[in-house]
Design a protein around this motif. Structure first.
Motif, PDB file in Angstrom:
ATOM      1  N   GLY A  39      34.364  40.527  48.263  1.00  0.00           N
ATOM      2  CA  GLY A  39      34.507  40.669  49.772  1.00  0.00           C
ATOM      3  C   GLY A  39      34.885  42.011  50.457  1.00  0.00           C
ATOM      4  O   GLY A  39      33.975  42.181  51.340  1.00  0.00           O
ATOM      5  N   PRO A  40      35.401  42.847  49.913  1.00  0.00           N
ATOM      6  CA  PRO A  40      35.721  44.006  50.605  1.00  0.00           C
ATOM      7  C   PRO A  40      34.329  44.988  50.880  1.00  0.00           C
ATOM      8  O   PRO A  40      34.568  45.918  51.665  1.00  0.00           O
ATOM      9  CB  PRO A  40      36.822  44.716  49.758  1.00  0.00           C
ATOM     10  N   PHE A  41      33.431  44.668  49.985  1.00  0.00           N
ATOM     11  CA  PHE A  41      32.151  45.578  50.070  1.00  0.00           C
ATOM     12  C   PHE A  41      30.942  44.604  50.410  1.00  0.00           C
ATOM     13  O   PHE A  41      30.122  45.021  50.302  1.00  0.00           O
ATOM     14  CB  PHE A  41      31.872  45.933  48.703  1.00  0.00           C
ATOM     15  N   GLY A  42      31.448  43.435  51.115  1.00  0.00           N
ATOM     16  CA  GLY A  42      30.174  42.628  51.890  1.00  0.00           C
ATOM     17  C   GLY A  42      30.031  41.367  51.113  1.00  0.00           C
ATOM     18  O   GLY A  42      28.859  40.736  51.664  1.00  0.00           O
ATOM     19  N   ALA A  43      30.571  41.023  50.018  1.00  0.00           N
ATOM     20  CA  ALA A  43      30.143  39.804  49.548  1.00  0.00           C
ATOM     21  C   ALA A  43      30.154  38.570  50.265  1.00  0.00           C
ATOM     22  O   ALA A  43      30.752  38.487  51.142  1.00  0.00           O
ATOM     23  CB  ALA A  43      30.808  39.618  48.236  1.00  0.00           C
ATOM     24  N   LYS A  44      29.161  37.529  49.981  1.00  0.00           N
ATOM     25  CA  LYS A  44      29.202  36.239  50.513  1.00  0.00           C
ATOM     26  C   LYS A  44      30.101  35.171  49.988  1.00  0.00           C
ATOM     27  O   LYS A  44      30.248  34.027  50.584  1.00  0.00           O
ATOM     28  CB  LYS A  44      27.675  35.768  50.744  1.00  0.00           C
ATOM     29  N   ILE A  45      30.552  35.660  48.846  1.00  0.00           N
ATOM     30  CA  ILE A  45      31.867  34.904  48.185  1.00  0.00           C
ATOM     31  C   ILE A  45      33.119  34.794  48.574  1.00  0.00           C
ATOM     32  O   ILE A  45      33.475  36.007  49.300  1.00  0.00           O
ATOM     33  CB  ILE A  45      31.482  34.793  46.655  1.00  0.00           C
ATOM     34  N   SER A  46      33.961  34.056  48.370  1.00  0.00           N
ATOM     35  CA  SER A  46      35.172  34.219  48.676  1.00  0.00           C
ATOM     36  C   SER A  46      35.962  34.950  47.525  1.00  0.00           C
ATOM     37  O   SER A  46      36.233  34.563  46.466  1.00  0.00           O
ATOM     38  CB  SER A  46      36.045  32.904  48.682  1.00  0.00           C
ATOM     39  N   THR A  47      36.749  36.104  47.925  1.00  0.00           N
ATOM     40  CA  THR A  47      37.408  36.906  46.992  1.00  0.00           C
ATOM     41  C   THR A  47      38.630  37.120  47.634  1.00  0.00           C
ATOM     42  O   THR A  47      39.040  38.574  48.048  1.00  0.00           O
ATOM     43  CB  THR A  47      36.661  38.035  46.383  1.00  0.00           C
ATOM     44  N   PRO A  48      39.643  36.224  47.789  1.00  0.00           N
ATOM     45  CA  PRO A  48      41.111  36.469  48.799  1.00  0.00           C
ATOM     46  C   PRO A  48      41.952  37.752  48.061  1.00  0.00           C
ATOM     47  O   PRO A  48      42.376  38.377  48.764  1.00  0.00           O
ATOM     48  CB  PRO A  48      41.512  35.164  48.797  1.00  0.00           C
ATOM     49  N   HIS A  49      41.876  37.621  46.750  1.00  0.00           N
ATOM     50  CA  HIS A  49      42.791  38.436  46.336  1.00  0.00           C
ATOM     51  C   HIS A  49      42.504  39.938  46.216  1.00  0.00           C
ATOM     52  O   HIS A  49      43.146  40.982  46.501  1.00  0.00           O
ATOM     53  CB  HIS A  49      42.984  38.266  44.844  1.00  0.00           C
ATOM     54  N   LYS A  59      39.918  51.512  50.081  1.00  0.00           N
ATOM     55  CA  LYS A  59      38.485  51.554  49.504  1.00  0.00           C
ATOM     56  C   LYS A  59      37.629  52.758  49.251  1.00  0.00           C
ATOM     57  O   LYS A  59      37.894  53.916  50.102  1.00  0.00           O
ATOM     58  CB  LYS A  59      37.536  50.559  50.282  1.00  0.00           C
ATOM     59  N   LEU A  60      37.256  53.107  47.911  1.00  0.00           N
ATOM     60  CA  LEU A  60      36.592  54.428  47.665  1.00  0.00           C
ATOM     61  C   LEU A  60      34.957  53.935  47.852  1.00  0.00           C
ATOM     62  O   LEU A  60      34.589  53.233  46.868  1.00  0.00           O
ATOM     63  CB  LEU A  60      36.810  54.820  46.346  1.00  0.00           C
ATOM     64  N   THR A  61      34.449  54.462  48.738  1.00  0.00           N
ATOM     65  CA  THR A  61      33.158  53.852  48.978  1.00  0.00           C
ATOM     66  C   THR A  61      32.104  55.018  48.418  1.00  0.00           C
ATOM     67  O   THR A  61      30.786  54.527  48.396  1.00  0.00           O
ATOM     68  CB  THR A  61      32.829  53.811  50.379  1.00  0.00           C
ATOM     69  N   SER A  62      32.247  56.154  47.979  1.00  0.00           N
ATOM     70  CA  SER A  62      31.330  56.976  47.102  1.00  0.00           C
ATOM     71  C   SER A  62      31.770  57.160  45.749  1.00  0.00           C
ATOM     72  O   SER A  62      32.144  58.329  45.669  1.00  0.00           O
ATOM     73  CB  SER A  62      31.254  58.352  48.061  1.00  0.00           C
ATOM     74  N   HIS A  63      32.404  56.104  45.133  1.00  0.00           N
ATOM     75  CA  HIS A  63      32.879  56.497  43.899  1.00  0.00           C
ATOM     76  C   HIS A  63      31.930  56.188  42.785  1.00  0.00           C
ATOM     77  O   HIS A  63      31.035  55.165  42.808  1.00  0.00           O
ATOM     78  CB  HIS A  63      33.883  55.427  43.514  1.00  0.00           C
ATOM     79  N   ARG A 325      26.679  54.167  41.841  1.00  0.00           N
ATOM     80  CA  ARG A 325      27.804  54.139  42.733  1.00  0.00           C
ATOM     81  C   ARG A 325      28.566  52.567  42.814  1.00  0.00           C
ATOM     82  O   ARG A 325      27.742  51.678  42.785  1.00  0.00           O
ATOM     83  CB  ARG A 325      27.392  54.143  44.337  1.00  0.00           C
ATOM     84  N   VAL A 326      29.863  52.530  42.442  1.00  0.00           N
ATOM     85  CA  VAL A 326      30.534  51.371  42.339  1.00  0.00           C
ATOM     86  C   VAL A 326      31.628  51.160  43.155  1.00  0.00           C
ATOM     87  O   VAL A 326      32.242  51.832  43.820  1.00  0.00           O
ATOM     88  CB  VAL A 326      30.951  51.328  40.776  1.00  0.00           C
ATOM     89  N   CYS A 327      31.703  49.658  43.635  1.00  0.00           N
ATOM     90  CA  CYS A 327      32.750  49.288  44.373  1.00  0.00           C
ATOM     91  C   CYS A 327      34.200  49.314  43.592  1.00  0.00           C
ATOM     92  O   CYS A 327      34.351  49.107  42.767  1.00  0.00           O
ATOM     93  CB  CYS A 327      32.578  47.615  44.639  1.00  0.00           C
ATOM     94  N   THR A 328      35.020  50.208  44.321  1.00  0.00           N
ATOM     95  CA  THR A 328      36.247  50.689  43.947  1.00  0.00           C
ATOM     96  C   THR A 328      37.454  50.619  44.848  1.00  0.00           C
ATOM     97  O   THR A 328      37.144  51.017  46.315  1.00  0.00           O
ATOM     98  CB  THR A 328      36.353  52.136  43.465  1.00  0.00           C
ATOM     99  N   ILE A 329      38.699  50.153  44.607  1.00  0.00           N
ATOM    100  CA  ILE A 329      39.695  49.869  45.194  1.00  0.00           C
ATOM    101  C   ILE A 329      40.796  50.523  44.713  1.00  0.00           C
ATOM    102  O   ILE A 329      41.206  50.111  43.260  1.00  0.00           O
ATOM    103  CB  ILE A 329      40.020  48.427  45.761  1.00  0.00           C
ATOM    104  N   ALA A 330      41.869  51.147  45.378  1.00  0.00           N
ATOM    105  CA  ALA A 330      43.169  51.638  44.747  1.00  0.00           C
ATOM    106  C   ALA A 330      44.179  50.928  45.620  1.00  0.00           C
ATOM    107  O   ALA A 330      44.228  51.130  46.794  1.00  0.00           O
ATOM    108  CB  ALA A 330      43.094  53.098  44.878  1.00  0.00           C
ATOM    109  N   TRP A 331      45.034  50.721  44.795  1.00  0.00           N
ATOM    110  CA  TRP A 331      46.316  49.929  45.628  1.00  0.00           C
ATOM    111  C   TRP A 331      47.799  50.517  45.120  1.00  0.00           C
ATOM    112  O   TRP A 331      47.945  50.541  43.973  1.00  0.00           O
ATOM    113  CB  TRP A 331      46.085  48.347  45.403  1.00  0.00           C
ATOM    114  N   TRP A 332      48.634  50.851  45.629  1.00  0.00           N
ATOM    115  CA  TRP A 332      49.969  51.214  45.456  1.00  0.00           C
ATOM    116  C   TRP A 332      50.727  51.261  46.543  1.00  0.00           C
ATOM    117  O   TRP A 332      50.993  52.239  47.563  1.00  0.00           O
ATOM    118  CB  TRP A 332      49.840  52.887  45.054  1.00  0.00           C
ATOM    119  N   PRO A 333      51.274  50.192  47.012  1.00  0.00           N
ATOM    120  CA  PRO A 333      52.109  49.732  47.948  1.00  0.00           C
ATOM    121  C   PRO A 333      53.202  50.706  48.678  1.00  0.00           C
ATOM    122  O   PRO A 333      53.901  50.968  47.638  1.00  0.00           O
ATOM    123  CB  PRO A 333      52.808  48.406  48.128  1.00  0.00           C
TER     124      PRO A 333
END
Length: 491
Positions: A39-49, A59-63, A325-333
């Protein structure tokens, strides 16, 4: 006694402060996930987490990864361009004579040296012989399949999706044809491949058939949650490389049909569920504020197997953006700015120096790395940047080079401005001869180090190698002698 108590109390406070600044690290690596499969990169499916992870993180968009899985994982583990540390033409197969050298320093070894508990749960794919497995590469424990889930007999479910009938086993009279698929250097290919082994630490514990394939995302997730719970009181590094969503597509039965699109998309939904289980566990244990979680893919998605790399051009196996190039997310609240994204050029080889810096590992400075510490980028520091130049290798071949927005496909004289033309549709080489010359000069610098179209070059390191490599399970279910302490044969 009072001075001693004061000293002990001070030491305890100091240790607690250090521990609070030393993050737990979870690296989730999905197999063959397309750039737009979440989802964060445009998917048509539901990925709520994953949607929530992106809203709370970056989001790292040039990873960048690599075009296929073995070199990508080599970069991730060693902090180097894959050709430097694991010079193979493509990927490794069962019973390969070569693998990641035990002499190589892995991210697990770096973090283990800093007091981290380390675990690898999932697909390894850096060599399946005992010398190359995770427990000999810095991981305290390992549970998973040592390569892709399609590297087994077709009759046992490894060559077809579960909505297709299983092919019959090859006739015994065709042994010659099977033998032709055996290459001692990189392993056994095609229909000659031995049964898929599930490994726990140093032991083969299961022969993986179609029924078991459905269970692995769930089993890996359960193991990951268990590891987090058991190691919550000290720093830990969890490497969670799923076999999902590589062909054949085996989502758990509870997820089959959920997307309404394909089994590949069903499996991506299960991956989202798995991420939710990990993040929810960290929140429950109040570890979220002290845990860096990275979600990524090992290469671009294969379009012929249902992946979606929109808006990128190309597919798995290529050095077009869609292949690497791959969809990448980094999370550290509380540490990574929420709801942000970066266009900085980053890569899998950056994880070792980044994790090492965050864990205060002095040994990282002693290593010759191609990756760089991108923690300033992740933490949103002003002026932080990624790589000035990135090199696109496919096997032994240097195929492209990027600097800033400019990407040159070498040998084709194709130049693209990726900021204006992310889909690599308009070749502007004729209009920017100066940029072409500059990128060609960068390429010559890299050729002098890692070479091009050959595995021999000054900067290429020694492969790990064993004599007489053997399958971990033979066709009759016999486990390799001297490897397993639990079972002699598996049904």
């Amino acid at each position: 006694m009072k001075p001693l108590l004061l000293i002990l109390s001070s030491f305890t406070l100091l240790y607690s402060a250090f521990a609070a600044e030393t993050p737990n690290i979870v690296l989730i690596n999905i197999d063959d996930l397309g750039y737009a499969d979440i989802g964060p990169f445009g998917a048509k499916i539901s990925t709520p987490h994953l949607d929530r992870m992106a809203k709370e993180g970056m989001k790292l968009t040039s990873h960048y990864a690599a075009p296929v899985c073995t070199p990508s994982r080599a970069a991730m583990m060693t902090g180097c361009y894959p050709k430097r540390v694991l010079p193979v033409p493509h990927v490794l197969f069962p019973a390969a004579a070569v693998g990641l050298s035990p002499k190589a320093t892995t991210v697990a070894e770096v973090l283990k040296g800093a007091g981290y508990a380390t675990a690898c749960i999932g697909k390894w794919h850096l060599g399946d012989q005992p010398e190359f497995l995770p427990t000999n590469q810095g991981f305290d424990s390992y549970y998973g399949i040592p390569y892709s889930n399609d590297m087994g007999p077709g009759a046992e479910g490894s060559k077809s999706n579960p909505d297709q009938p299983l092919p019959k086993a090859a006739a015994k009279g065709k042994a010659g044809a099977a033998k032709a698929d055996a290459e001692p250097e990189t392993g056994i290919k095609g229909q000659a491949q031995p049964p898929l082994p599930l490994i726990e630490d140093h032991n083969v514990v299961e022969r993986v058939k179609a029924a078991q394939q459905h269970t692995f995302t769930r089993r890996y997730t359960e193991r990951a949650v268990k590891f987090i719970r058991e190691h919550q009181k000290k720093p830990f590094f969890l490497y969670l490389p799923h076999n999902a969503v590589h062909f054949p597509h085996y989502p758990h039965q509870e997820f089959m049909g959920k997307s309404g699109i394909s089994l590949q998309k069903d499996w991506a939904i299960e991956v989202d569920w798995s991420v939710g289980q990990v993040l929810d566990t960290l929140r429950e244990l109040k570890l979220d504020a002290n845990t860096l979680v990275v979600f990524t893919s090992d290469n671009g998605g294969p379009l012929n197997q249902g992946a979606d790399n929109t808006p990128l051009r190309g597919s798995k196996g290529s050095t077009l953006e869609g292949g690497i190039r791959v969809c990448t997310i980094a999370w550290w609240p509380g540490r990574i700015p929420a709801g942000t994204e970066t266009k900085a050029i980053t890569a899998h080889m950056d994880w070792l120096p980044t994790f090492g810096e965050l864990a205060h590992c002095k040994s990282v400075g002693e290593l010759k790395l191609d990756g760089k510490d991108i923690s300033p980028v992740l933490l949103g520091q002003k002026g932080a940047s990624g790589h000035d130049v990135f090199y696109y290798y496919a096997g032994f071949n240097l195929q492209a080079v990027r600097s800033g927005p400019w990407k040159l496909h070498l040998g084709k004289n194709e130049l693209y401005n990726l900021e204006e033309d992310i889909g690599e549709a308009k070749n502007v080489a004729a209009e920017h001869a100066d940029i072409v010359a500059q990128l060609e000069k960068h390429a010559e610098t890299m050729r002098a180090d890692l070479g091009d179209k050959t595995k021999d070059a000054p900067g290429v390191r020694e492969l790990g190698r064993v004599e007489n490599p053997q399958p971990l399970i033979s066709a009759d279910g016999t486990v390799r002698e001297g490897f397993n302490k639990i079972a002699k044969t598996l049904p």
